[in-house]
Scaffold this active site. Structure first.
Site, PDB file in Angstrom:
ATOM      1  N   TYR A  53       0.850  -1.187   0.000  1.00  0.00           N
ATOM      2  CA  TYR A  53       0.000   0.000   0.000  1.00  0.00           C
ATOM      3  C   TYR A  53       0.889   1.241   0.000  1.00  0.00           C
ATOM      4  O   TYR A  53       1.178   1.847   1.041  1.00  0.00           O
ATOM      5  CB  TYR A  53      -0.946  -0.004   1.203  1.00  0.00           C
ATOM      6  CG  TYR A  53      -1.994  -1.091   1.159  1.00  0.00           C
ATOM      7  CD1 TYR A  53      -2.218  -1.834  -0.009  1.00  0.00           C
ATOM      8  CD2 TYR A  53      -2.763  -1.387   2.275  1.00  0.00           C
ATOM      9  CE1 TYR A  53      -3.174  -2.838  -0.042  1.00  0.00           C
ATOM     10  CE2 TYR A  53      -3.729  -2.389   2.247  1.00  0.00           C
ATOM     11  CZ  TYR A  53      -3.922  -3.111   1.089  1.00  0.00           C
ATOM     12  OH  TYR A  53      -4.873  -4.103   1.059  1.00  0.00           O
ATOM     13  N   SER A 207     -12.765  -3.974   0.171  1.00  0.00           N
ATOM     14  CA  SER A 207     -13.626  -3.143  -0.683  1.00  0.00           C
ATOM     15  C   SER A 207     -15.095  -3.488  -0.468  1.00  0.00           C
ATOM     16  O   SER A 207     -15.844  -3.713  -1.430  1.00  0.00           O
ATOM     17  CB  SER A 207     -13.259  -3.301  -2.165  1.00  0.00           C
ATOM     18  OG  SER A 207     -12.025  -2.681  -2.447  1.00  0.00           O
ATOM     19  N   PRO A 208     -15.563  -3.537   0.793  1.00  0.00           N
ATOM     20  CA  PRO A 208     -16.949  -3.944   1.047  1.00  0.00           C
ATOM     21  C   PRO A 208     -17.983  -2.969   0.497  1.00  0.00           C
ATOM     22  O   PRO A 208     -19.139  -3.358   0.307  1.00  0.00           O
ATOM     23  CB  PRO A 208     -17.019  -4.018   2.577  1.00  0.00           C
ATOM     24  CG  PRO A 208     -15.968  -3.066   3.038  1.00  0.00           C
ATOM     25  CD  PRO A 208     -14.852  -3.214   2.043  1.00  0.00           C
TER      26      PRO A 208
END
Length: 285
Positions: A53, A207-208
């Site tokens: 990230y 990524s809900p």
């Protein structure tokens, strides 16, 4: 804050995903620190990150370093389970590459330990299968890290049911989490969720809300979420997370955020009770 369980540790029922604070379009550091601190103030005790990230090639582990700084400057920082991952790389041109070799994973874990400033990583997850490396070898490296005490718990990410079973066997029944993409727009991880429910393994949807660029469109794209949100006087995003929590007690969503206000809205899902009829309507989307 309601709690759920990962391995033998109680964590907040909703965690914080750190990726938006470190990749393209990221905010300045002050806002990112404020976002993490707002999450801690509200009772979040799970933060998900990864060495990949970051945005530029020279800043591997940007998000891990940011999270370590935020935790060190907050009085509740020591209560947080930090889940990080290894096996993905970002060359700096916007692309994502893979290296699931045991050598890389062990070196990556050592680097993550240094950035996080801990003696053992709370939860270390193999980020994504590498087609060039036998899966058993990659997970075997994670098992070695667990046996050596470099990590306290082991998880995998982006895995199908067969790989979940294989990983759990390689780890000697010590697999505690599976992190897969799951949202109203991406339902193909239902079998993995069901298997985790059966085995008592935490399922962490990434990524809900549909991803950084689409989270704000959830209500306009999926009418039932908007309709139920209006009935409860809350956001469609909050309804989405409450729906996931209602699907199984092993589900621990980790919505990404880079603003304090979105963190607080997401956390409100833990107090939103949907009726069985509402859950059925959302399941049918």
């Amino acid at each position: 804050m309601h709690n759920r369980r990962i391995g033998d540790i109680d964590v907040s029922a909703i965690g914080l995903g750190g990726m938006p604070m470190s990749i393209e379009g990221r905010p300045d550091e002050a806002r990112s620190l404020a976002t993490i601190h707002a999450a801690l103030d509200a009772g979040v005790t799970l933060i998900d990150t990864a060495d990949a990230y970051h945005r530029d090639a020279h800043e591997v582990g940007h998000n891990e370093t940011l999270i370590a700084k935020a935790l060190a400057s907050h009085d509740r920082g020591g209560d947080v389970l930090v889940a990080t991952k290894g096996g993905h790389l970002r060359p700096g041109d916007g692309s994502w590459t893979l290296d699931g070799s045991p050598r890389h994973l062990k070196e990556a874990c050592e680097a993550s330990l240094r950035r996080l400033g801990v003696e053992a990583i709370g939860l270390y997850q193999f980020h994504r299968p590498d087609p060039k490396v036998p899966y058993a070898e990659s997970v075997g490296a994670v098992r070695d890290l667990l046996d050596e005490g470099k990590i306290r718990m082991a998880g995998i990410s982006n895995a199908d049911p067969d790989r979940i079973r294989e990983a759990n066997e390689i780890l000697g029944g010590r697999l505690v989490s599976v992190q897969n993409q799951f949202s109203p727009a991406f339902r193909s991880s239902e079998p993995e969720l069901d298997l985790c429910d059966e085995l008592g393994i935490a399922f962490l949807p990434w990524s809900p809300l549909g991803g950084i660029s689409r989270a704000g469109e959830l209500g306009s794209t999926y009418a039932p979420f908007a309709r139920i949100a209006e009935a409860h006087g809350v956001s469609p995003q909050r309804v989405c997370l409450a729906w996931m929590l209602a699907k199984s007690p092993v589900v621990v969503p980790i919505p990404g955020s880079s603003r304090p206000e979105t963190v607080l809205d997401s956390l409100g899902a833990t107090d939103l009770e949907l009726s069985p009829e509402e859950v059925a309507q959302l399941d049918a989307v």
